[in-house]
Design a protein around this motif. Structure first.
Motif, PDB file in Angstrom:
ATOM      1  N   CYS A 270     -28.130  47.018  37.682  1.00  0.00           N
ATOM      2  CA  CYS A 270     -26.858  46.324  37.935  1.00  0.00           C
ATOM      3  C   CYS A 270     -26.388  45.594  36.683  1.00  0.00           C
ATOM      4  N   VAL A 271     -27.336  45.024  35.933  1.00  0.00           N
ATOM      5  CA  VAL A 271     -27.002  44.384  34.656  1.00  0.00           C
ATOM      6  C   VAL A 271     -26.432  45.435  33.705  1.00  0.00           C
ATOM      7  N   GLN A 272     -27.072  46.583  33.675  1.00  0.00           N
ATOM      8  CA  GLN A 272     -26.636  47.677  32.797  1.00  0.00           C
ATOM      9  C   GLN A 272     -25.196  48.080  33.103  1.00  0.00           C
ATOM     10  N   ALA A 331     -32.212  38.249  35.191  1.00  0.00           N
ATOM     11  CA  ALA A 331     -31.226  39.288  34.904  1.00  0.00           C
ATOM     12  C   ALA A 331     -29.952  38.698  34.320  1.00  0.00           C
ATOM     13  N   SER A 332     -29.601  37.480  34.718  1.00  0.00           N
ATOM     14  CA  SER A 332     -28.440  36.802  34.126  1.00  0.00           C
ATOM     15  C   SER A 332     -28.688  36.498  32.653  1.00  0.00           C
ATOM     16  N   SER A 463     -34.503  28.719  47.646  1.00  0.00           N
ATOM     17  CA  SER A 463     -35.324  29.166  48.770  1.00  0.00           C
ATOM     18  C   SER A 463     -35.165  30.660  49.026  1.00  0.00           C
ATOM     19  N   LYS A 464     -34.077  31.268  48.521  1.00  0.00           N
ATOM     20  CA  LYS A 464     -33.879  32.709  48.700  1.00  0.00           C
ATOM     21  C   LYS A 464     -34.825  33.508  47.825  1.00  0.00           C
ATOM     22  N   ARG A 465     -35.326  32.863  46.793  1.00  0.00           N
ATOM     23  CA  ARG A 465     -36.311  33.471  45.888  1.00  0.00           C
ATOM     24  C   ARG A 465     -35.846  34.830  45.392  1.00  0.00           C
ATOM     25  N   SER A 466     -34.645  34.863  44.851  1.00  0.00           N
ATOM     26  CA  SER A 466     -34.193  36.094  44.229  1.00  0.00           C
ATOM     27  C   SER A 466     -35.170  36.478  43.129  1.00  0.00           C
ATOM     28  N   PRO A 467     -35.584  37.737  43.080  1.00  0.00           N
ATOM     29  CA  PRO A 467     -36.567  38.122  42.075  1.00  0.00           C
ATOM     30  C   PRO A 467     -36.013  38.075  40.672  1.00  0.00           C
ATOM     31  N   ALA A 468     -36.918  38.058  39.698  1.00  0.00           N
ATOM     32  CA  ALA A 468     -36.498  38.187  38.303  1.00  0.00           C
ATOM     33  C   ALA A 468     -35.944  39.585  38.102  1.00  0.00           C
ATOM     34  N   ALA A 469     -35.642  39.937  36.852  1.00  0.00           N
ATOM     35  CA  ALA A 469     -35.074  41.249  36.569  1.00  0.00           C
ATOM     36  C   ALA A 469     -35.989  42.333  37.155  1.00  0.00           C
TER      37      ALA A 469
END
Length: 473
Positions: A270-272, A331-332, A463-469
């Motif tokens: 998605c970053v790409q 990812a940001s 708390s959503k714990r979005s994963p790293a890239a």
């Protein structure tokens, strides 16, 4: 002299111990430790820090997966984690974060110190999902929630603000005492009754618009997670992103503000795609990012290039303004790092978290999913030096100000300052600049700086714990 190290698994030692006791209980031992042995074998092969896995004790191998996995992590690893389903889905057998809609009241918040100086905490609303229970009762971004069900808000009752069968919120407003000049809570507060939480789709493409000012058309996108679709088999958000950028291009956008203040990361593909839509057209097809794995997996090292197949939606920008916040990570940050060799990336807001690594999703045969750190993320110049985060050129923390405006409102604190910077001025509310360039005017209402900088605590976003890239599988 070259040294060779040989790893003897603890399970082998334990199996021998079971056998040497006289009665052969090896099969009983292997059955009880099978899952943990599988986890360890995976980690010793693909984990970026496999050489720093701590020495485990025999009893560790009888731990449930959610307790065993953290014991394998290197001391510097703050990001690897495991998802064990809390309940089983009748159709798939597994119920995990990326495969379900979240049951929620539909708003995010952060706990902060009381801005009036008392010892209690308050919850400040960060954003409200459209058509959510929170939106239905009129809850707005920037609102201060001081009580829940008649009790002061604290870290002990934040769960009541996230989901449930309904709850009563006390929303209070600030004013200035005419005699002392101190901030005080207005005597009359508003009580709002939330109905039951509902399953909601949280579209990461939260808001997009074009802002026209001084003959310049600026695209603005609030993007809250690098996520391809509703679940792992869906790519509807990527398709929507392409439609949005086609619209930006048709509108004649020549500048862009990407708002990542609440974006903790997500999928590198998605970053790409997003980078390919923003970058100079001349760099399409060139290397965007590179991923380097541990010394066992050097053959797995690979690069992602800027995509050429979506050139019709590319904005061909030579500069980009990014709004960062307390939750901007992974990812940001990859977006910032990997675009900088090709264009000017201007950062405004607060320091980012500092996740310069990527993770791989590993689906176990036992119904859980692991996300271990497996690679370092580098740009085309081999740079990955943001483990301490990126410091913006202009620092502005929205928590230090009130009132807030809705995201996308040109008077919203961070957007207003980004537009000022884009026009060639100094952001008037920058906290690392001694004096604003010019005073506020009635046509441009100000957000006032709080006399005390409130420390932040628990946040529903974290708390959503979005994963790293996340690397593609």
């Amino acid at each position: 002299m070259k040294r060779s190290f040989y790893f003897i698994p603890v399970w082998a030692v334990m199996a021998f111990a079971f056998l040497s006791c006289g009665e052969d209980r090896t099969y009983e031992f292997l059955a009880k430790t099978e899952v943990d042995n599988w986890i360890e074998a995976q980690m010793r092969e693909i984990y970026l820090y496999y050489q720093e896995i701590p020495q485990l004790e025999m009893e560790d191998y009888f731990s449930p997966p959610e307790e065993f996995f953290p014991k394998l992590l290197a001391s510097q690893d703050k990001y690897s984690y495991i998802e064990v389903p809390a309940e089983t889905d009748a159709a798939t057998g597994v119920k995990l974060r990326n495969a379900i809609q979240t049951v929620t009241y539909g708003f995010d918040f952060v706990l902060t110190d009381d801005p009036t100086g008392t010892s209690r905490q308050v919850a400040r609303v960060l954003q409200v999902l459209p058509q959510s229970p929170a939106a239905a009762i009129g809850l707005q971004r920037g609102d201060f929630i001081t009580e829940v069900n008649g009790n002061n808000v604290s870290s002990k009752n934040t769960g009541l603000l996230e989901n449930g069968n309904g709850t009563v919120l006390t929303v209070s407003t600030l004013s200035t005492d005419e005699e002392t000049g101190e901030l005080v809570w207005d005597e009359e507060a508003t009580e709002l009754t939330l109905p039951a939480a509902v399953p909601m789709e949280n579209n990461p493409l939260f808001l997009y618009k074009v802002i026209e000012r001084d003959g310049r058309k600026t695209g603005y996108l609030v993007y809250n997670e690098f996520k391809a679709g509703i679940d792992d088999s869906d790519a509807s958000y990527l398709e929507q992103m392409l439609q949005i950028f086609q619209w930006f291009k048709e509108q004649g956008v020549t500048d862009f503000i990407l708002d990542l203040r609440y974006n903790q990361g997500g999928q590198v593909t998605c970053v790409q795609l997003l980078a390919s839509l923003l970058a100079p057209a001349g760099c399409l097809g060139q290397e965007f990012a590179r991923f380097e794995f541990n010394d066992k997996r050097q053959d797995s090292n690979y690069s992602l290039n800027f995509l050429t197949e979506y050139a019709s939606c590319n904005l061909n920008l030579d500069r980009l303004f990014i709004i960062s916040g307390l939750y901007t990570a992974s990812a940001s940050e990859m977006m910032v790092n990997c675009l900088r060799p090709y264009m000017t990336v201007n950062l405004l807001g607060t320091k980012t978290l500092g996740k310069n690594v990527a993770m791989t999703r590993i689906d176990s045969p036992y119904g859980f999913v692991m996300y271990p750190v497996t690679s370092t993320v580098l740009n085309k110049e081999g740079q990955s030096d943001y483990a301490s985060g990126f410091t913006p050129e202009y620092i502005i923390s929205e928590l230090n100000y009130y009132p807030w405006y809705e995201l996308g409102d040109p008077n919203e604190l961070l957007l207003k300052n980004a537009l000022q910077w884009m026009a060639g001025g100094v952001p008037p509310d920058a906290e690392n600049v001694d004096q604003p360039e010019e005073p506020e005017t009635p046509e441009s209402p100000a957000s006032l700086r709080l006399p005390r900088k409130p420390a932040s605590g628990y946040s529903s976003i974290l708390s959503k714990r979005s994963p790293a890239a996340i690397l593609p599988e």
